[in-house]
Design an enzyme around this catalytic site. Structure first.
Site, PDB file in Angstrom:
ATOM      1  N   SER A  49     143.817  29.226  55.313  1.00  0.00           N
ATOM      2  CA  SER A  49     144.473  28.117  56.013  1.00  0.00           C
ATOM      3  C   SER A  49     145.889  27.995  55.468  1.00  0.00           C
ATOM      4  O   SER A  49     146.195  28.554  54.398  1.00  0.00           O
ATOM      5  CB  SER A  49     143.713  26.805  55.771  1.00  0.00           C
ATOM      6  OG  SER A  49     143.858  26.422  54.408  1.00  0.00           O
ATOM      7  N   ASP A  84     144.179  31.151  59.324  1.00  0.00           N
ATOM      8  CA  ASP A  84     143.259  30.210  59.986  1.00  0.00           C
ATOM      9  C   ASP A  84     144.059  28.992  60.480  1.00  0.00           C
ATOM     10  O   ASP A  84     144.801  28.388  59.701  1.00  0.00           O
ATOM     11  CB  ASP A  84     142.213  29.783  58.944  1.00  0.00           C
ATOM     12  CG  ASP A  84     141.044  29.018  59.545  1.00  0.00           C
ATOM     13  OD1 ASP A  84     140.774  29.198  60.737  1.00  0.00           O
ATOM     14  OD2 ASP A  84     140.413  28.251  58.792  1.00  0.00           O
ATOM     15  N   HIS A  85     143.930  28.649  61.743  1.00  0.00           N
ATOM     16  CA  HIS A  85     144.615  27.478  62.326  1.00  0.00           C
ATOM     17  C   HIS A  85     146.123  27.468  62.039  1.00  0.00           C
ATOM     18  O   HIS A  85     146.657  26.500  61.505  1.00  0.00           O
ATOM     19  CB  HIS A  85     143.991  26.176  61.823  1.00  0.00           C
ATOM     20  CG  HIS A  85     142.618  25.958  62.358  1.00  0.00           C
ATOM     21  ND1 HIS A  85     142.360  25.605  63.659  1.00  0.00           N
ATOM     22  CD2 HIS A  85     141.414  26.087  61.766  1.00  0.00           C
ATOM     23  CE1 HIS A  85     141.048  25.512  63.846  1.00  0.00           C
ATOM     24  NE2 HIS A  85     140.461  25.809  62.713  1.00  0.00           N
ATOM     25  N   GLU A 135     143.420  29.180  70.475  1.00  0.00           N
ATOM     26  CA  GLU A 135     142.430  28.099  70.585  1.00  0.00           C
ATOM     27  C   GLU A 135     142.692  27.193  71.783  1.00  0.00           C
ATOM     28  O   GLU A 135     143.818  26.860  72.100  1.00  0.00           O
ATOM     29  CB  GLU A 135     142.431  27.242  69.305  1.00  0.00           C
ATOM     30  CG  GLU A 135     141.414  26.106  69.409  1.00  0.00           C
ATOM     31  CD  GLU A 135     141.172  25.359  68.093  1.00  0.00           C
ATOM     32  OE1 GLU A 135     141.332  25.967  67.030  1.00  0.00           O
ATOM     33  OE2 GLU A 135     140.822  24.178  68.185  1.00  0.00           O
ATOM     34  N   HIS A 177     134.605  20.699  61.919  1.00  0.00           N
ATOM     35  CA  HIS A 177     134.821  21.236  60.565  1.00  0.00           C
ATOM     36  C   HIS A 177     134.165  20.326  59.541  1.00  0.00           C
ATOM     37  O   HIS A 177     134.146  19.112  59.708  1.00  0.00           O
ATOM     38  CB  HIS A 177     136.319  21.292  60.251  1.00  0.00           C
ATOM     39  CG  HIS A 177     137.040  22.390  60.957  1.00  0.00           C
ATOM     40  ND1 HIS A 177     138.163  22.169  61.718  1.00  0.00           N
ATOM     41  CD2 HIS A 177     136.808  23.726  61.017  1.00  0.00           C
ATOM     42  CE1 HIS A 177     138.592  23.323  62.207  1.00  0.00           C
ATOM     43  NE2 HIS A 177     137.793  24.281  61.808  1.00  0.00           N
ATOM     44  N   GLY A 178     133.674  20.905  58.476  1.00  0.00           N
ATOM     45  CA  GLY A 178     133.084  20.106  57.398  1.00  0.00           C
ATOM     46  C   GLY A 178     131.612  19.840  57.667  1.00  0.00           C
ATOM     47  O   GLY A 178     131.007  20.437  58.558  1.00  0.00           O
ATOM     48  N   GLY A 209     131.365  26.510  60.970  1.00  0.00           N
ATOM     49  CA  GLY A 209     130.048  27.128  60.771  1.00  0.00           C
ATOM     50  C   GLY A 209     129.161  26.408  59.764  1.00  0.00           C
ATOM     51  O   GLY A 209     127.939  26.552  59.809  1.00  0.00           O
ATOM     52  N   ASN A 229     133.192  31.040  61.622  1.00  0.00           N
ATOM     53  CA  ASN A 229     133.977  30.639  60.446  1.00  0.00           C
ATOM     54  C   ASN A 229     133.174  29.722  59.527  1.00  0.00           C
ATOM     55  O   ASN A 229     132.619  28.715  59.978  1.00  0.00           O
ATOM     56  CB  ASN A 229     135.211  29.855  60.886  1.00  0.00           C
ATOM     57  CG  ASN A 229     136.192  30.691  61.683  1.00  0.00           C
ATOM     58  OD1 ASN A 229     135.937  31.854  61.964  1.00  0.00           O
ATOM     59  ND2 ASN A 229     137.318  30.096  62.022  1.00  0.00           N
ATOM     60  N   ASN A 231     133.594  27.727  55.768  1.00  0.00           N
ATOM     61  CA  ASN A 231     134.479  27.361  54.665  1.00  0.00           C
ATOM     62  C   ASN A 231     133.794  26.376  53.726  1.00  0.00           C
ATOM     63  O   ASN A 231     133.474  26.678  52.580  1.00  0.00           O
ATOM     64  CB  ASN A 231     135.787  26.783  55.239  1.00  0.00           C
ATOM     65  CG  ASN A 231     136.784  26.428  54.155  1.00  0.00           C
ATOM     66  OD1 ASN A 231     136.677  26.880  53.019  1.00  0.00           O
ATOM     67  ND2 ASN A 231     137.757  25.605  54.482  1.00  0.00           N
TER      68      ASN A 231
HETATM   69  P1  13P Z   1     133.584  24.685  57.959  1.00  0.00           P
HETATM   70  O1  13P Z   1     134.416  24.251  56.791  1.00  0.00           O
HETATM   71  O2  13P Z   1     132.937  23.558  58.657  1.00  0.00           O
HETATM   72  O3  13P Z   1     132.631  25.769  57.590  1.00  0.00           O
HETATM   73  O4  13P Z   1     134.599  25.303  59.034  1.00  0.00           O
HETATM   74  C1  13P Z   1     135.353  26.433  58.722  1.00  0.00           C
HETATM   75  C2  13P Z   1     136.309  26.751  59.789  1.00  0.00           C
HETATM   76  O5  13P Z   1     136.053  26.595  60.962  1.00  0.00           O
HETATM   77  C3  13P Z   1     137.606  27.321  59.399  1.00  0.00           C
HETATM   78  O6  13P Z   1     138.458  27.440  60.495  1.00  0.00           O
END
Ligand code: 13P
Length: 287
Positions: A49, A84-85, A135, A177-178, A209, A229, A231
């Protein structure tokens, strides 16, 4: 081997499995993910990121570290170093810095502006031989201070962006996310199905994910998701194991305070988590 993500994702789409994108934060994270990909003979995508890039002293530092580590560890599986993003500026900076893949996240722009900026960046990425993700429809939750609503993308807008020559498409399907809240309604498979019908062979990307139940992951892969993805889940297991080590007083025994010892349980936990996900996504043995 550092490569663009295009070939590994086209193969995943055709073979009905998904390649994991695991985000990196430092040397330990990178090493743990590379070694696990090699062990499982899986292609892998290292996600960075913009915030993590800054933390690691900038995109050039990250690219140099990943390239050198990939060589020093003798990694033979395909590895993509992916932004990422990315913002418009961040995407350009990563192409310049030697990343092998980028994501331009234009989802906060009106669709026409997203199309215009994505078109420009597709050309730049491809002129440099690297893959590009775009996206449509914001993904919920917070990532580096950006908060999305978890909306579902419009399949017609997805087609417009997919037709710009991108290599992979992230589209909101109710993912966040999260960690997912207890009242999360789950993924919208109707939306995913409609997007897949409009975009054909385009590899689709599932962000957020962490915490998606295994059966939903499998169904998403069946419906055309080729990149997933992860994280937060690696961060959670790393923190958990590190806390256990310190709470057990192991840092006070002998040279237990040595960072190579103190960080080892967390690193092992990341490896185990990445292996579990690679097997769930079905990319093991596909390198
Ligand atoms: P998480 O942190 O929810 O696994 O998402 C990761 C993500 O999508 C990174 O772009």
């Amino acid at each position: 081997m550092l490569v663009s993500a295009k070939e590994m994702l086209d193969k995943a789409k055709a073979g009905h499995y998904a390649v994991g994108q695991f985000n990196i934060n430092n040397l330990e994270w990178t090493k743990a993910i590379l070694l696990t990909a090699e062990e499982t003979k899986s292609p892998v995508i290292l996600g960075v990121s913009e915030g993590a890039g800054k933390y690691m002293c900038g995109f050039k530092t990250v690219a140099a570290m990943v390239k050198a580590m990939d060589e020093s560890l003798g990694i033979t599986v395909p590895v993509a170093l992916h932004l990422d993003h990315g913002t418009y500026e961040g995407t350009k900076a990563c192409i310049e810095a030697g990343f092998t893949s980028v994501m331009f996240d234009g989802s906060s722009y009106e669709i026409d502006e997203n199309v215009a900026k994505t078109t420009e960046l597709v050309k730049l990425a491809h002129d440099n031989g690297i893959s590009i993700e775009a996206e449509v429809g914001a993904i919920g939750g917070e990532e580096d201070g950006v908060i999305g609503k978890g909306e579902c993308a419009d399949p017609d807008e997805c087609k417009r962006i997919a037709d710009l020559g991108i290599d992979m498409l992230a589209a909101g399907i109710g993912n966040i996310h999260g960690v997912y809240p207890d009242n999360w309604e789950g993924l919208s498979f109707d939306t995913l199905d409609a997007i897949q019908q409009k975009t054909g062979t385009m590899p689709l990307v599932l962000h957020g994910g962490t915490g998606i139940p295994d059966d939903m992951i499998k169904k998403a892969i069946d419906l055309g998701v080729s990149k997933i993805n992860v994280n937060t889940e690696c961060q959670l297991v790393f923190a958990e194991e590190t806390r256990k080590y310190i709470e057990a007083g192991k840092d006070k025994q002998g040279k237990g305070f040595d960072p190579r010892k103190l960080l080892a349980p967390g690193v092992e936990a990341i490896k185990a988590k990445v292996k579990e996900k690679i097997e769930l996504f079905g990319s093991n043995g596909k390198a």
